[in-house]
Motif scaffolding. Sequence first.
Motif, PDB file in Angstrom:
ATOM      1  N   THR A  17      26.898 -67.224   0.290  1.00  0.00           N
ATOM      2  CA  THR A  17      26.729 -66.815   1.686  1.00  0.00           C
ATOM      3  C   THR A  17      25.294 -66.989   2.176  1.00  0.00           C
ATOM      4  O   THR A  17      25.045 -66.888   3.377  1.00  0.00           O
ATOM      5  N   VAL A  18      24.349 -67.223   1.275  1.00  0.00           N
ATOM      6  CA  VAL A  18      22.940 -67.359   1.670  1.00  0.00           C
ATOM      7  C   VAL A  18      22.707 -68.735   2.278  1.00  0.00           C
ATOM      8  O   VAL A  18      23.137 -69.757   1.727  1.00  0.00           O
ATOM      9  N   ARG A  19      22.029 -68.761   3.416  1.00  0.00           N
ATOM     10  CA  ARG A  19      21.676 -69.998   4.088  1.00  0.00           C
ATOM     11  C   ARG A  19      20.164 -70.020   4.325  1.00  0.00           C
ATOM     12  O   ARG A  19      19.547 -68.965   4.514  1.00  0.00           O
ATOM     13  N   PRO A  20      19.551 -71.194   4.322  1.00  0.00           N
ATOM     14  CA  PRO A  20      18.103 -71.251   4.591  1.00  0.00           C
ATOM     15  C   PRO A  20      17.785 -70.896   6.038  1.00  0.00           C
ATOM     16  O   PRO A  20      18.577 -71.146   6.948  1.00  0.00           O
ATOM     17  N   PHE A  21      16.642 -70.297   6.232  1.00  0.00           N
ATOM     18  CA  PHE A  21      16.073 -70.057   7.556  1.00  0.00           C
ATOM     19  C   PHE A  21      15.149 -71.242   7.822  1.00  0.00           C
ATOM     20  O   PHE A  21      14.068 -71.346   7.244  1.00  0.00           O
ATOM     21  N   ILE A  22      15.607 -72.173   8.684  1.00  0.00           N
ATOM     22  CA  ILE A  22      14.948 -73.463   8.864  1.00  0.00           C
ATOM     23  C   ILE A  22      14.043 -73.424  10.089  1.00  0.00           C
ATOM     24  O   ILE A  22      14.465 -72.974  11.162  1.00  0.00           O
ATOM     25  N   PRO A  23      12.779 -73.883   9.984  1.00  0.00           N
ATOM     26  CA  PRO A  23      11.865 -73.864  11.129  1.00  0.00           C
ATOM     27  C   PRO A  23      12.460 -74.558  12.350  1.00  0.00           C
ATOM     28  O   PRO A  23      13.086 -75.605  12.242  1.00  0.00           O
TER      29      PRO A  23
END
Length: 262
Positions: free
Chosen positions: A201-207
């Motif tokens: 369920t974890v997704r990257p926090f993308i700039p």
Amino acid sequence: MLKIYLTLPLIFFCWLFLVNISSAQSSGDIWLSTGIQNLSSRDEGFSLMKYKGNKTTSTVGFNLSKRNKTQWFQGDFSYGVLTNQVGGTLNEMGVNFITHTFYHKVKSPDRGLHWGWANKNTFHIRSHNNFSNYNFRYDYFSALGPSVRYILPFVWKKKSFVWQNGANWQLIGLQVKSGYIGAEPEDYLKGESLANNFFNTVRPFIPVKDLDLGFSSSLFWKLPTNNQLGIRYQYNYSKLSGIKVVHRLDQSLELVLNVRLW
């Protein structure tokens, strides 16, 4: 050998003296505030309609200022009822914890422009009151980015004041949020272990694609007790991408008491 025996105690006392100096040059403050937050939110995984309203908010912060850097720790809690355009309501609770580190090796920690970095952790829970199924939604992110503050002390009518502004931009990190319609996060697999489910369920926090921008401005009146009483305005905008996007914009106005501990 005699020189060694004489040198070691001297080194020890010099070290002890430097430790005492560094601790004496530090200062600590605790920050307590309460106020009203106006929140506007849209969770496209549930509805394209915007929910907005006023919430109560409270903050506890701790400021540790040393000769070369200042560390700021802040936790806040907010709760209220939001309404959409057709009268639907939801209960919204937000919890934030943010840390700032500012560097001022050749500057005063009490005035001027200071650059640094911040880590923000935000968790929001929403319960929709007009639905019996799929009425529970949430999102969480933890991100890191640059931070800046500007402090201007001044005197007006023989009273001492401090004007303080700060801004931060969270650039990179991770996020977890409810899936499309259901409360379970995206890609939640019932047959997997708890650990595997979490990492799925974890997704990257993308700039830029994901965004969190914060700004605050505070005006403090220095009391004779060396404490400060003030008022703070705070603005924050966040966007979490994915299959469905979550948008959030909030503005807060708070009364603040800043207590000097040492």
